[in-house]
Design a protein around this motif. Structure first.
Motif, mmCIF file in Angstrom:
data_model
loop_
_atom_site.group_PDB
_atom_site.id
_atom_site.type_symbol
_atom_site.label_atom_id
_atom_site.label_comp_id
_atom_site.label_asym_id
_atom_site.label_seq_id
_atom_site.Cartn_x
_atom_site.Cartn_y
_atom_site.Cartn_z
ATOM 1 N N LEU A 130 0.813 -1.220 0.000
ATOM 2 C CA LEU A 130 0.000 0.000 0.000
ATOM 3 C C LEU A 130 0.842 1.264 0.000
ATOM 4 O O LEU A 130 0.299 2.365 -0.059
ATOM 5 N N ASN A 131 2.155 1.094 0.100
ATOM 6 C CA ASN A 131 3.076 2.239 0.144
ATOM 7 C C ASN A 131 2.744 3.152 1.322
ATOM 8 O O ASN A 131 2.771 4.381 1.221
ATOM 9 N N ILE A 194 4.928 -1.852 -8.361
ATOM 10 C CA ILE A 194 6.199 -1.482 -7.734
ATOM 11 C C ILE A 194 6.131 -0.003 -7.371
ATOM 12 O O ILE A 194 6.264 0.872 -8.220
ATOM 13 N N ASN A 195 5.923 0.271 -6.092
ATOM 14 C CA ASN A 195 5.822 1.655 -5.616
ATOM 15 C C ASN A 195 7.158 2.093 -5.009
ATOM 16 O O ASN A 195 8.149 1.357 -5.040
ATOM 17 N N LEU A 198 8.685 -0.251 -2.196
ATOM 18 C CA LEU A 198 9.339 -1.450 -2.716
ATOM 19 C C LEU A 198 10.601 -1.097 -3.503
ATOM 20 O O LEU A 198 11.625 -1.780 -3.397
ATOM 21 N N LYS A 199 10.519 -0.027 -4.270
ATOM 22 C CA LYS A 199 11.657 0.356 -5.101
ATOM 23 C C LYS A 199 12.875 0.716 -4.246
ATOM 24 O O LYS A 199 14.018 0.426 -4.618
ATOM 25 N N THR A 200 12.640 1.327 -3.077
ATOM 26 C CA THR A 200 13.741 1.689 -2.188
ATOM 27 C C THR A 200 14.533 0.461 -1.759
ATOM 28 O O THR A 200 15.760 0.510 -1.629
ATOM 29 N N ARG A 201 13.839 -0.654 -1.548
ATOM 30 C CA ARG A 201 14.504 -1.874 -1.099
ATOM 31 C C ARG A 201 14.980 -2.735 -2.258
ATOM 32 O O ARG A 201 15.670 -3.718 -2.052
ATOM 33 N N MET A 202 14.578 -2.371 -3.477
ATOM 34 C CA MET A 202 15.083 -3.062 -4.667
ATOM 35 C C MET A 202 16.494 -2.606 -5.022
ATOM 36 O O MET A 202 17.275 -3.363 -5.597
#
Length: 413
Positions: A130-131, A194-195, A198-202
């Motif tokens: 849900l970001n 992909i919010n 999630l992108k920060t941890r990718m």
């Protein structure tokens, strides 16, 4: 300050006081109460060497299996010292047995541990999908990840393989639960995208390693110095539980970049946390029992060398990602600079967007209807010179026209 209450069989208390005298513990720092039912020895552990006193008592008297003996160590809420000079000269340090007890109790795999891990993983996974940052933070409060890390670190420092393996097994349990829950949430919740969370941890960076190092150091220091560590556990959970869930969500999306980035970040965070925790415990003087001294010293040195080497190896790909995402100028930024220079539009009021996909650059902009096509060719040439000739530049132009009516035209009409 810490107080030790030791109970003995009748007559053994005198032998215990003789042991304290041999250790040069001030006679004012202990009191013996004798009775027909047993002896009670009260020891003030503020001023002496706590671990040495407890080690010698435990070696001389069997507190673990004999029901007639017991040893309780606790920290009082308030202390009014009778010797302020001693208090000022001393520095508080939690005794080894208290730290070991904390590690064992908080890394024990039981119903509560598993339930907290499941709930934390569910909350973290939904927060990521849900970001929603507050929801992610909520998962960190209940995540049981601090205790196992402390167990691993103390096991290394004290050469306690049983405690170290308990920590490893507990952490592996949390990891398995979080990944599975993240996978299930990714499959159950519709339209997962992909919010930013999630992108920060990718795409982990070296900055994440420094966060884990600081969190591990703060957590270890809080324990050994007696500072309340609940909030420190939240910070450590921030480096662990959301990353675990990201890996599970990445598996559900079949996104190898998300899974790979999550694993890289998780490995780096674990190593940094353990390295910092072991280092603080060792430097603050946490020592093993006398008979494990040399064994522990070898284990600490080998472990520190191994962890440092692993951190250095992991920092190589993290450094590359850091350079690409935080230092290297992106193609979009370069195109924006060229656009501002050619159009003189510093505020980018006429530029809708710039999209770079692979080797293709597409500009969406408003321009006057009479703008010459030759101008766009010059702009394309400048962009290719800056980015490289292999880039293809596409202009999506919305032509504009300017209308100006004579004054008073509305009245005449």
């Amino acid at each position: 300050m810490q107080i030790a209450l030791a109970t003995f069989k009748t007559g053994e208390g005198k032998e215990a006081t003789q042991l304290l005298e041999a250790l040069e513990v001030d006679i004012a720092d202990y009191k013996l109460l004798s009775s027909p039912t047993g002896d009670l020895l009260i020891i003030n552990l503020l001023y002496g060497n706590t671990d040495i006193v407890l080690d010698n008592l435990a070696e001389r008297f069997d507190f673990e299996t004999d029901d007639d003996r017991s040893l309780i160590v606790f920290s009082p809420d308030t202390v009014i010292p009778f010797n302020k000079e001693k208090l000022q000269a001393s520095s508080f340090k939690a005794n080894r047995e208290s730290l070991v007890t904390y590690a064992r109790n908080n890394s024990l795999i039981d119903d509560n541990f598993i339930l907290l891990a499941i709930m934390a993983a569910v909350i973290a996974s939904l927060g990521l999908i849900l970001n929603n940052i507050p929801v992610i933070v909520g998962s960190m409060i209940i995540a049981p990840v601090f205790g196992p890390i402390v167990a691993i670190a103390i096991g290394i420092v004290l050469a306690d393989f049983k405690l170290m393996m308990q920590g490893v097994l507990s952490e592996a349990t949390v990891l398995s639960i979080a990944v599975v829950v993240g996978l299930l949430m990714g499959l159950i919740v519709p339209n997962v995208v992909i919010n930013s969370a999630l992108k920060t941890r990718m795409f982990p960076t070296v900055a994440d390693l420094f966060v884990a190092l600081a969190a591990g150091s703060a957590g270890a220091y809080s324990l050994i110095s007696g500072v309340k560590s609940q909030l420190i556990g939240v910070v450590i959970a921030a480096a662990i539980i959301p990353v675990m869930c990201t890996i599970g969500i990445g598996i559900s999306l079949a996104n190898s970049m998300m899974v790979g980035g999550g694993l890289l970040l998780l490995g780096g965070n674990y190593l940094a946390l353990i390295l910092a925790t072991v280092g603080v415990f060792y430097l603050k003087g946490l020592k093993p029992q006398i008979w494990y001294k040399f064994k522990a010293q070898k284990l600490v040195k080998k472990s520190l060398i191994l962890i440092v080497v692993a951190v250095i190896i992991l920092s190589l790909p993290l450094s590359w990602i850091t350079y690409q995402r935080m230092i290297k100028e992106k193609p979009e930024d370069k195109v924006r600079k060229i656009y501002r220079k050619k159009f003189g539009d510093e505020l980018e009021t006429d530029l809708l967007s710039i999209q770079v996909q692979g080797k293709e650059v597409e500009l969406f902009l408003y321009t006057p209807d009479e703008t010459d096509e030759y101008f766009f060719k010059l702009l394309e040439k400048r962009i290719k010179e800056e980015l490289g000739g292999e880039y293809r530049v596409i202009f999506e132009v919305v032509p504009t026209r300017r209308f100006q009516f004579p004054l008073g035209s509305d009245e005449k009409s």
